[in-house]
Write a protein that holds these residues in place. Structure first.
Motif, PDB file in Angstrom:
ATOM      1  N   HIS A   2      21.893 -16.424  -2.633  1.00 44.54           N
ATOM      2  CA  HIS A   2      21.149 -15.502  -1.772  1.00 44.54           C
ATOM      3  C   HIS A   2      19.775 -15.181  -2.359  1.00 44.54           C
ATOM      4  CE1 HIS A   2      20.157 -12.235   0.864  1.00 44.54           C
ATOM      5  NE2 HIS A   2      19.991 -11.443  -0.176  1.00 44.54           N
ATOM      6  N   PRO A   4      16.913 -12.441  -2.087  1.00 45.98           N
ATOM      7  CA  PRO A   4      16.641 -11.118  -1.518  1.00 45.98           C
ATOM      8  C   PRO A   4      15.369 -11.103  -0.669  1.00 45.98           C
ATOM      9  CG  PRO A   4      17.171 -10.935  -3.856  1.00 45.98           C
ATOM     10  CD  PRO A   4      17.018 -12.398  -3.546  1.00 45.98           C
ATOM     11  N   ASP A   8      16.132  -6.396   4.164  1.00 48.29           N
ATOM     12  CA  ASP A   8      17.479  -6.898   4.473  1.00 48.29           C
ATOM     13  C   ASP A   8      18.547  -5.902   4.034  1.00 48.29           C
ATOM     14  OD1 ASP A   8      16.794  -9.240   5.679  1.00 48.29           O
ATOM     15  OD2 ASP A   8      17.502 -10.564   4.080  1.00 48.29           O
ATOM     16  N   VAL A  10      22.269  -5.516   2.726  1.00 50.90           N
ATOM     17  CA  VAL A  10      23.231  -6.367   2.024  1.00 50.90           C
ATOM     18  C   VAL A  10      24.381  -5.541   1.463  1.00 50.90           C
ATOM     19  CG1 VAL A  10      21.516  -8.119   1.383  1.00 50.90           C
ATOM     20  CG2 VAL A  10      21.937  -6.188  -0.142  1.00 50.90           C
ATOM     21  N   VAL A  26      24.399  -8.959  -5.936  1.00 54.13           N
ATOM     22  CA  VAL A  26      24.148  -9.150  -4.500  1.00 54.13           C
ATOM     23  C   VAL A  26      24.229 -10.630  -4.131  1.00 54.13           C
ATOM     24  CG1 VAL A  26      22.809  -7.048  -4.091  1.00 54.13           C
ATOM     25  CG2 VAL A  26      21.648  -9.089  -4.954  1.00 54.13           C
ATOM     26  N   GLY A  28      22.650 -13.050  -5.700  1.00 53.86           N
ATOM     27  CA  GLY A  28      21.403 -13.744  -6.011  1.00 53.86           C
ATOM     28  C   GLY A  28      21.372 -14.220  -7.443  1.00 53.86           C
ATOM     29  N   ASN A 127      23.414 -10.993   2.930  1.00 52.08           N
ATOM     30  CA  ASN A 127      23.656 -11.894   1.806  1.00 52.08           C
ATOM     31  C   ASN A 127      24.956 -12.664   2.031  1.00 52.08           C
ATOM     32  OD1 ASN A 127      25.170  -9.545   1.510  1.00 52.08           O
ATOM     33  ND2 ASN A 127      24.929  -9.421  -0.694  1.00 52.08           N
TER      34      ASN A 127
END
Length: 168
Positions: A2, A4, A8, A10, A26, A28, A127
């Protein structure tokens, strides 16, 4: 993985508490930070009760490749607007962003049809994470399975599957 994007919404998982900041996974390449003040009604004295392992629904306020992603759980008016700590007893799973976008579309038929089957709570993160909670574990898992399968079903196949479940 993902990436960011500012604005967004999430779903993050609290992985650590460091001073006044929570670290969240998250999905990422690096964790996002979330200040304890970024909750509705939070003050130095009135801190939110956030524990490691909690699920948080929030929004990115900082998201660029040179800075650590930063999340908040309040809108521009300081209201939670549905963001914050997500209940403990639901089910979290991952789907493609294509499916998330489909589910977030206004008047999404999938969600309308499912909500006629059982009442349930649903949180969709950009996400690719979805959190679902219905009345019973069995109902929760049925909703999860349908949502996961929706990506590869036609509307007709979906209606047939839901009809079977509702006993029609």
């Amino acid at each position: 993985q993902h990436v960011p994007v500012k604005g967004d919404h999430v779903i993050g998982i609290v992985t650590a508490k460091a001073g006044d900041v929570f670290r969240l996974d998250v999905g990422g390449s690096e964790p996002a930070s979330l200040s304890y003040l970024a909750f509705e009604g939070a003050t130095k004295r009135n801190r939110p009760n956030v524990q490691v392992g909690d699920l948080i629904y929030g929004q990115f306020v900082v998201a660029n490749k040179d800075m650590e992603p930063e999340m908040v759980c309040i809108d521009s008016n300081g209201k939670s607007s549905g963001m914050g700590i997500i209940g403990q007893d639901g089910f979290l799973f991952k789907v493609s962003l294509g499916l998330i976008r489909k589910l977030l579309a206004p008047k999404c038929e999938i969600i309308q049809e499912l909500s006629q089957l059982y009442p349930f709570e649903l949180v969709l993160g950009m996400n690719g994470r979805i959190w679902v909670k219905a009345k019973t574990v069995q109902q929760t898992l049925i909703v999860v399975n349908i949502l996961e399968a929706c990506e590869y079903m036609t509307a007709e196949q979906r209606k047939q599957a839901l009809a079977k479940l509702s006993g029609n």
